[in-house]
Design a protein around this motif. Structure first.
Motif, PDB file in Angstrom:
ATOM      1  N   UNK A 295      92.473  87.274  32.102  1.00  0.00           N
ATOM      2  CA  UNK A 295      92.124  87.977  33.340  1.00  0.00           C
ATOM      3  C   UNK A 295      91.552  89.354  33.030  1.00  0.00           C
ATOM      4  N   UNK A 296      92.109  90.017  31.998  1.00  0.00           N
ATOM      5  CA  UNK A 296      91.698  91.381  31.654  1.00  0.00           C
ATOM      6  C   UNK A 296      90.443  91.420  30.787  1.00  0.00           C
ATOM      7  N   UNK A 297      89.950  90.274  30.365  1.00  0.00           N
ATOM      8  CA  UNK A 297      88.710  90.240  29.583  1.00  0.00           C
ATOM      9  C   UNK A 297      88.891  90.398  28.100  1.00  0.00           C
ATOM     10  N   UNK A 298      90.144  90.486  27.618  1.00  0.00           N
ATOM     11  CA  UNK A 298      90.367  90.590  26.175  1.00  0.00           C
ATOM     12  C   UNK A 298      90.075  89.262  25.485  1.00  0.00           C
ATOM     13  N   UNK A 299      90.274  88.164  26.208  1.00  0.00           N
ATOM     14  CA  UNK A 299      89.889  86.823  25.746  1.00  0.00           C
ATOM     15  C   UNK A 299      89.161  86.179  26.923  1.00  0.00           C
ATOM     16  N   UNK A 300      87.851  86.444  27.072  1.00  0.00           N
ATOM     17  CA  UNK A 300      87.131  86.075  28.295  1.00  0.00           C
ATOM     18  C   UNK A 300      87.220  84.591  28.640  1.00  0.00           C
ATOM     19  N   UNK A 301      87.197  84.323  29.934  1.00  0.00           N
ATOM     20  CA  UNK A 301      87.245  82.944  30.425  1.00  0.00           C
ATOM     21  C   UNK A 301      86.000  82.182  29.999  1.00  0.00           C
ATOM     22  N   UNK A 302      86.201  80.904  29.696  1.00  0.00           N
ATOM     23  CA  UNK A 302      85.083  80.030  29.349  1.00  0.00           C
ATOM     24  C   UNK A 302      84.584  79.260  30.566  1.00  0.00           C
ATOM     25  N   UNK A 303      85.458  79.129  31.552  1.00  0.00           N
ATOM     26  CA  UNK A 303      85.076  78.447  32.790  1.00  0.00           C
ATOM     27  C   UNK A 303      86.022  78.901  33.892  1.00  0.00           C
ATOM     28  N   UNK A 304      85.656  78.572  35.120  1.00  0.00           N
ATOM     29  CA  UNK A 304      86.473  78.964  36.254  1.00  0.00           C
ATOM     30  C   UNK A 304      85.947  80.229  36.928  1.00  0.00           C
TER      31      UNK A 304
END
Length: 492
Positions: A295-304
């Motif tokens: 959620x915080x962008x430290x491990x960005x979402x790949x989908x959703x």
């Protein structure tokens, strides 16, 4: 008597960390050392472990006065310490860390294969979920703590000091630590055990010493004092172990996730509303921290999809999240929450420097004024805004992290293990801050391994396992029901 400390004193510049530290420890004793954050517990133990030299008082070891000036001096006496915050070498393997400084060699050459084999035996003996060849820098805080324990117990010490050993461990891993302590006690080893987890006291300890404001204020057998009396000795005032927060009607959606997936979480859908505290439960490794990082962008979402206050937002970095009004209070405040070598003032204003700058020039007077206001408002125990963040106790460091996000005026807060390593008095203050945030209209996701805290604070509780949400429970649920969902063998 194995260890005796009498009137021990320590000052750091103008700050008195210890003014009258006293302690008596006998062989085979599990001695609890209690007190609020900043009471002087860790400083006293660092003196025993040779990490800090005392300014006054006496330290007697087996009846003779000693002056350990480095950890090697204490180790030679038979004293080892497991630290609350990891002091491991992150680029080395588990085995290399366990034997660091005590390596065996043959003809001047270190035997890596032998070290791995010895480490594997220690790990297997205690049943820890570790591999001797894993790199420490890739491990979770919980696993790093287990490496610290392995490093300490293999040294053949007469006294082992545990500084908050279970603060980042699951209930199963905590029980493993208890088994180690009991095994060491059976062998005649003395253990000094520092903890803020009151539920651990009667399980593990037999004697207790309480420090308050740098001085020893109470010593006795544990069976001679009630838990409520012990808390009163620690904080100097009555404090209830039970925190009550009144739920408010939730407002508009502030954070909405739709089928969010990253490298470590899958298909997460949830909604946080204004004025709501949503708990997040699960075993260590379930994906709770990883969800916060996504959620915080430290491990960005790949989908959703992510919506903040009704607007679709693409968060590819922490900078994007901060700009969108999202704050992350991390589980490891010393590594990822604070700049320890910078003053409190720099930490409080770090996420909102533009508001205290003019034409790119930092307004130091305004920075100190803002920080002083937060020190007063959050009751941070500090000498001044210029004090280094690394010099604060754990509870006060946590308040500085929260102050940073309050100054940024975040509206969605992700609290990851917010009470890890802080005492009962500081916990109440952190809970008060979280409750006030909710009353002001913020939305809060609270990750915690302390199920009683979730039941006290959360309006509802989500449970994760294997990177997915396995269910949602109302506030009136039980710990048993939470654990049932957390331990499901299969996730639909």
């Amino acid at each position: 008597m194995l260890l005796e400390l009498a009137n021990v004193q320590k000052r750091y510049g103008g700050v008195t960390a210890l003014r009258d530290g006293n302690l008596l420890v006998e062989p085979g004793q599990v001695h609890l050392l209690m007190g609020e954050n900043g009471a002087g517990k860790s400083t006293l133990m660092k003196i025993v472990a040779g990490m800090v030299e005392r300014d006054g008082g006496k330290m007697l070891w087996r009846g003779a006065e000693v002056f350990p000036r480095c950890p090697a001096d204490s180790a030679a006496l038979g004293i080892a310490m497991v630290h609350q915050e990891s002091l491991l070498a992150p680029h080395l393997s588990v085995a290399e860390n366990i034997f660091l400084g005590r390596e065996r060699s043959s003809f001047g050459f270190l035997s890596r294969r032998q070290a791995v084999a010895r480490a594997a035996r220690i790990i297997e003996e205690h049943g820890f979920p570790l591999q001797a060849e894993w790199i420490v820098g890739t491990l979770s805080p919980a696993c790093k703590q287990l490496v610290e324990i392995c490093r300490a117990v293999q040294n053949g010490s007469s006294l082992l000091i545990f500084d908050e050993p279970t603060s980042s461990l699951s209930s199963q891993e905590t029980e493993q630590v208890f088994r180690i302590v009991r095994r060491l006690q059976d062998r005649g080893m003395a253990v000094i055990y520092i903890t803020h987890r009151l539920e651990e006291l009667r399980v593990i300890g037999d004697h207790v010493t309480v420090l308050r404001d740098g001085a020893t204020v109470y010593q006795s057998r544990l069976d001679q004092i009630t838990t409520d009396q012990l808390i009163a000795q620690m904080v100097g005032r009555p404090v209830s172990m039970t925190y009550f927060r009144e739920s408010l009607p939730p407002g508009r959606p502030m954070l909405e996730l739709e089928a969010l997936s990253s490298s470590k979480v899958r298909e997460i859908s949830l909604c946080l509303r204004a004025g709501e505290i949503v708990g997040m439960a699960g075993l260590i490794g379930a994906g709770r921290t990883e969800l916060c990082e996504c959620i915080f962008g430290a491990d960005p979402a790949r989908s959703g999809r992510i919506r903040i206050d009704g607007k679709g937002i693409e968060i590819q970095s922490p900078e994007d999240a901060v700009r969108a009004g999202v704050a992350l209070v991390t589980e490891d405040r010393q590594r990822t929450g604070l700049a320890l070598r910078l003053p409190i003032a720099a930490n409080v204003t770090l996420a909102n420097v533009a508001s205290i700058s003019t034409a790119g020039v930092l307004r130091l007077g305004l920075q100190n004024k803002v920080t002083s206001e937060y020190i007063s408002k959050l009751r941070i125990r500090a000498d001044s805004p210029e004090q280094l963040a690394g010099r604060l106790s754990g509870g006060n460091q946590q308040k500085v992290v929260i102050a940073k996000w309050l100054f940024r005026q975040a509206r969605v807060f992700l609290f990851d293990e917010p009470t890890r390593g802080i005492d009962v008095g500081a916990k109440v203050e952190v809970f008060d801050l979280m409750s006030e945030l909710a009353r002001s209209g913020a939305a809060i996701l609270m990750v915690s391994s302390e199920l009683p805290e979730l039941l006290q604070m959360a309006d509802r509780i989500l449970v994760m396992r294997a990177g997915r949400i396995t269910g949602e429970l109302p506030r009136q649920t039980t710990q048993e029901e939470i654990m049932r969902l957390a331990a499901l063998e299969k996730v639909a």
